[in-house]
Design a protein around this motif. Structure first.
Motif, short mmCIF file in Angstrom:
data_model
loop_
_atom_site.label_atom_id
_atom_site.label_comp_id
_atom_site.label_asym_id
_atom_site.label_seq_id
_atom_site.Cartn_x
_atom_site.Cartn_y
_atom_site.Cartn_z
N GLU A 63 0.81 -1.21 0.00
CA GLU A 63 0.00 0.00 0.00
C GLU A 63 0.86 1.27 0.00
OE1 GLU A 63 0.10 -1.53 4.30
OE2 GLU A 63 -0.13 -2.34 2.28
N ARG A 64 2.05 1.19 0.55
CA ARG A 64 2.94 2.36 0.55
C ARG A 64 3.43 2.64 -0.87
NH1 ARG A 64 2.52 3.14 5.58
NH2 ARG A 64 3.04 1.66 7.23
N VAL A 65 3.71 1.57 -1.62
CA VAL A 65 4.10 1.74 -3.02
C VAL A 65 2.96 2.38 -3.81
CG1 VAL A 65 4.86 0.56 -5.11
CG2 VAL A 65 5.62 -0.27 -2.88
N ALA A 66 1.75 1.89 -3.61
CA ALA A 66 0.59 2.42 -4.33
C ALA A 66 0.36 3.89 -4.00
CB ALA A 66 -0.65 1.61 -3.98
N TYR A 67 0.46 4.25 -2.74
CA TYR A 67 0.22 5.64 -2.36
C TYR A 67 1.30 6.54 -2.95
CZ TYR A 67 -1.96 9.20 0.59
OH TYR A 67 -2.65 10.29 1.03
#
Length: 331
Positions: free
Chosen positions: A149-153
């Motif tokens: 999710e950190r990559v996506a954000y």
């Protein structure tokens, strides 16, 4: 045969989403294939959560894509960065280019602490903003292995400010009276993804677009020290201690070798565009696989601070690049 049967469905799914995203990205260069692939993967994850979950038919292949494909994509990027041809531009623009990178790094540390961002989110948004968008985020992801999710954000943050830059930079450049080369240098040092750099350059003028892309390629070479720095600052944090040979990201060495090979002229010029396209397609496939594993709850947990961080950092880079250009007579 068992390995193929287990992984093939997920690999084909990631490939299909990457192919659709690549076509759509050409039609919508401001958005770009990486963001479209990520959103496509996320949509599949929402509509077919059972199929992409750990026990689902696509799970193994998607996991393999997330874990193994990034390195190959980054290595292929090196074949589009011939060392000799970019060194001259690097020499001409060194003060602005490296000054902007240093300014971005210092600002990222200060802003990250002020906003109390978690380390991985701050790192991903910072490298995406200061170096080369999705490619830098992909390279950093291969080294530090953050939560999905950190990559996506981080990619979403880069996407938002890429659109802002494409809309704002060309009219502002004309208002400031920048020459084609001066605007190309500004766009190449202050806009994130190559597609957005090119889009802004084309709006300003063909000569600006050409120079902006060359500057952006020079900036992309910073992927090498980026990965080295992340490796040496992070490798002592785990519980298992590995030797340098075991833990050093091999794709960094191969990336440098690919760039050297590109500079020798061994690779036929007609191959460069297809190889670059293959690299972009592989990155899109990885992002599709990452997107399929996301949930809204995970993204919401990050809050607005990474977005504020990316916006402030992008503004600092844009103003800092212009200031350095003015000081060195580039305007």
């Amino acid at each position: 045969m068992t390995w193929l049967r287990r992984n093939l469905p997920g690999l084909l799914l990631a490939a299909a989403v990457a192919s659709v995203a690549t076509v759509a990205g050409k039609a919508l260069p401001v958005v770009g294939a990486p963001v479209i692939a990520l959103c496509g993967g996320a949509l599949i994850g929402v509509l077919g959560r059972r199929s992409v979950s750990e026990a689902g038919v696509f799970a193994a292949g998607l996991a393999l894509t997330r874990q193994r494909i990034l390195g190959a994509a980054i290595v292929l990027l090196g074949l589009g960065l011939p060392v000799g041809s970019v060194l001259e531009v690097g020499r001409q623009t060194a003060v602005v280019l490296f000054g902007t990178l240093v300014l971005g790094a210092v600002a990222a540390v200060i802003l990250g602490r002020m906003l109390a961002l978690d380390r991985d989110s701050a790192t991903l948004v910072a490298v995406g903003t200061t170096i080369c968008g999705a490619s830098a985020i992909a390279a950093a992801t291969a080294v530090i292995k953050p939560e999905k999710e950190r990559v996506a954000y981080a990619l979403g943050t880069i996407f938002v400010f890429n659109i802002v830059a494409v809309l704002v930079f060309p009219p502002l450049g004309r208002l400031l009276g920048l020459s084609d080369r001066a605007f190309g240098l500004w766009a190449g040092t202050a806009i994130n993804d190559t597609s957005s750099v090119l889009a802004a350059g084309v709006i300003f003028g063909p000569a600006a677009a050409h120079f902006a892309v060359i500057v952006k390629l020079v900036r992309s070479l910073m992927i090498v020290p980026l990965c080295l720095g992340l490796h040496f600052t992070r490798r002592g944090t785990g519980q298992t201690k590995l030797s340098l040979r075991q833990s050093f990201p091999l794709f960094v060495v191969l990336f440098v070798l690919a760039s050297v090979v590109a500079g020798t002229g061994i690779v036929p010029p007609t191959w460069l565009a297809p190889l670059g396209g293959l690299s972009a397609w592989l990155i899109a496939a990885v992002l599709a696989a990452i997107g399929s594993a996301l949930t809204w709850r995970q993204l919401r947990a990050n809050g607005a601070r990474p977005l504020v961080f990316g916006g402030a950092l992008g503004l600092i880079l844009a103003v800092g690049s212009l200031a350095l250009q003015t000081a060195t007579g580039w305007t």
